[in-house]
Design an enzyme around this catalytic site. Structure first.
Site, mmCIF file in Angstrom:
data_model
loop_
_atom_site.group_PDB
_atom_site.id
_atom_site.type_symbol
_atom_site.label_atom_id
_atom_site.label_comp_id
_atom_site.label_asym_id
_atom_site.label_seq_id
_atom_site.Cartn_x
_atom_site.Cartn_y
_atom_site.Cartn_z
ATOM 1 N N TYR A 142 0.818 -1.212 0.000
ATOM 2 C CA TYR A 142 0.000 0.000 0.000
ATOM 3 C C TYR A 142 0.857 1.270 0.000
ATOM 4 C CZ TYR A 142 -4.759 -1.820 0.822
ATOM 5 O OH TYR A 142 -5.987 -2.410 0.702
ATOM 6 N N LYS A 193 3.180 -15.226 1.742
ATOM 7 C CA LYS A 193 3.320 -15.903 0.444
ATOM 8 C C LYS A 193 4.814 -16.172 0.271
ATOM 9 C CE LYS A 193 1.565 -17.472 -3.436
ATOM 10 N NZ LYS A 193 0.653 -18.642 -3.504
ATOM 11 N N ASP A 225 -3.098 -18.149 -0.070
ATOM 12 C CA ASP A 225 -4.142 -18.852 -0.835
ATOM 13 C C ASP A 225 -4.776 -19.953 0.012
ATOM 14 O OD1 ASP A 225 -1.670 -20.131 -0.939
ATOM 15 O OD2 ASP A 225 -1.831 -20.752 -3.030
ATOM 16 N N ASP A 249 -6.408 -6.935 4.084
ATOM 17 C CA ASP A 249 -7.555 -6.268 3.460
ATOM 18 C C ASP A 249 -8.483 -7.321 2.859
ATOM 19 O OD1 ASP A 249 -9.118 -4.144 2.306
ATOM 20 O OD2 ASP A 249 -8.162 -4.596 0.386
ATOM 21 N N ASP A 253 -12.355 -9.010 4.560
ATOM 22 C CA ASP A 253 -13.670 -8.984 3.898
ATOM 23 C C ASP A 253 -14.256 -10.391 3.866
ATOM 24 O OD1 ASP A 253 -13.482 -6.244 3.293
ATOM 25 O OD2 ASP A 253 -14.417 -6.541 1.329
HETATM 26 C C1 IPM Z 1 -10.422 -1.232 4.161
HETATM 27 C C2 IPM Z 1 -10.713 -0.585 2.833
HETATM 28 C C3 IPM Z 1 -9.576 0.368 2.488
HETATM 29 C C4 IPM Z 1 -8.304 -0.434 2.403
HETATM 30 C C5 IPM Z 1 -9.794 1.198 1.206
HETATM 31 C C6 IPM Z 1 -11.088 1.974 1.258
HETATM 32 C C7 IPM Z 1 -8.643 2.121 0.923
HETATM 33 O O1 IPM Z 1 -10.913 -1.549 1.862
HETATM 34 O O2 IPM Z 1 -10.284 -0.500 5.164
HETATM 35 O O3 IPM Z 1 -10.361 -2.463 4.219
HETATM 36 O O4 IPM Z 1 -7.995 -1.020 1.358
HETATM 37 O O5 IPM Z 1 -7.566 -0.469 3.395
HETATM 38 MG MG MG Z 2 -10.996 -3.543 2.603
#
Ligand code: IPM
Ligand code: MG
Length: 366
Positions: A142, A193, A225, A249, A253
């Site tokens: 990032y 990885k 993975d 990240d 999710d």
């Molecule tokens: C998160 C989001 C952010 C990230 C984006 C909005 C920049 O997806 O906080 O997980 O990638 O960190």
């Molecule tokens: Mg995110």
């Protein structure tokens, strides 16, 4: 003693609506004598672009640094699709994380018993799940240099980013993960990885170094993975997972969906402790600004409300107040209140404000 200050950054889209419910709860806590904060408010993301032309101003950063904690909603939306990359709403979020030194992102995926049926996974796979994902937040791909998009002499274009980690960056996030594991199930799974990427060979080696200081904690390693596969196959095998910025990240999710909805997952982003043990801290839901449902009283405010509970616990040691708030969330779910994202047959469908009402009702009764 001066009141503790909390900076509110509602941001864009549903960020504003879910933050409004948190403000109601903070006001209730004040009146009820549970906790009292001095609230400030600022702009981030598209809201800041509209007013100041940038997704985060120096003044807002300074205000956040001067506060005891920051509560953030969400940033982004199609309205700002055409602004230049370095001015996008998301850059505001990345900058506040970097400028506040918030290297440790805690994303707990906890399945409330009432919601085990709401997950797309089988009940027995997720019931009782309690995983803590520890994501490195201010390094890795990032932020690594060099990065960019260039045109080569032959006219082809080249886009590139750099995945870089140093030993101090890996060790400090490792320590956060092991400290948390000591208070939980004493297991850390480090995700990398290392079969392909040198930077994560170093990650794996440094995690082994950190582990030496925690003989009671069992450390294991997974390639990312395989970790993604294991998260949906048998998530209850995990206690604390620690990983890089981008893998965290993605995996968070995925973990969020185990809990029934992205609308349920809170997060805490913490900096290094100073000599007095104080850390910079920002609390935000894992979900985004959901422009498609913004402004319609449809968003689930529980991830934001649970982020407030994390703030009470991690920034202010108000564990009893945090327990009470989490208890009120559970009670609202047990009573059958559901926003659309977690709706189940026979439940009572409510909007953002209705869910805020329900949590407040059970707070008052607790
Ligand atoms: C998160 C989001 C952010 C990230 C984006 C909005 C920049 O997806 O906080 O997980 O990638 O960190
Ligand atoms: Mg995110």
């Amino acid at each position: 003693m001066a009141k503790k200050t909390v900076m509110l950054l509602p941001g864009d889209g549903i960020g504003q609506e879910v933050m409004a419910q948190v403000v109601r709860i903070i006001e209730w806590m004040d009146t009820a004598g549970v906790a009292s904060f001095d609230l400030r408010e600022g702009l981030i993301g598209g809201a800041s672009i509209d007013k100041f032309g940038v997704p985060l101003t120096d003044e807002t950063v300074a205000d956040c640094l001067a506060c005891d904690a920051v509560l953030m909603g969400a940033v982004g939306g199609p309205k700002w699709d055409d602004v230049p990359f370095d001015k996008k709403p998301e850059r505001g979020l990345l900058r506040i994380r970097k400028d506040m030194g918030l290297f440790a992102n805690l994303r707990p995926a906890l399945v409330f018993a009432e919601l085990a049926e709401a997950s797309t996974l089988k009940h027995e796979v997720v019931a009782g799940l309690d995983v803590m994902i520890v994501r490195e937040l201010t390094g890795g791909i990032y932020f690594g240099q060099p990065r960019g998009i260039e045109t080569l002499p032959n006219g082809d274009r080249k886009g590139y980013n750099t995945l870089v980690y140093t030993t101090p960056e890996i060790r400090r996030i490792g320590q956060v993960a092991f400290d948390l594991a000591m208070k939980r199930g004493k297991k850390v799974t480090s995700v990398d990885k290392a079969n392909v990427l040198e930077s994560t060979i170093l990650w794996r080696e440094e995690m082994e170094v950190v582990a030496k200081d925690y003989p009671e904690v069992a450390l294991s390693h997974l390639y990312v993975d395989n970790a993604a596969m294991q998260l949906v196959r048998n998530p209850k095998q995990f206690d604390v997972m620690v990983t890089t910025n981008m893998f965290g990240d993605i995996l968070s999710d995925c973990a969020a969906m185990l809990t029934g909805s992205l609308g349920m997952l809170p997060s805490a982003s913490l900096g290094a402790a100073d000599a007095n043990g104080k850390r910079n801290a920002l609390y935000e839901p894992v979900h985004g600004s959901a422009p498609d449902i913004a402004g319609q009283d449809l968003a689930n405010p529980l991830a934001m409300i649970l982020s407030l509970a994390m703030m009470l616990r991690y920034s202010f040691d108000l564990d009893a107040a945090a327990d009470k708030l989490e208890g009120a969330v559970k009670a609202a779910l047990a009573a059958g209140f559901r926003t659309g994202d977690i709706m189940q047959p026979g439940a009572t469908k409510v909007g953002t404000k209705g869910m805020g009402d329900a949590v407040l009702k059970y707070l008052a009764e607790a």
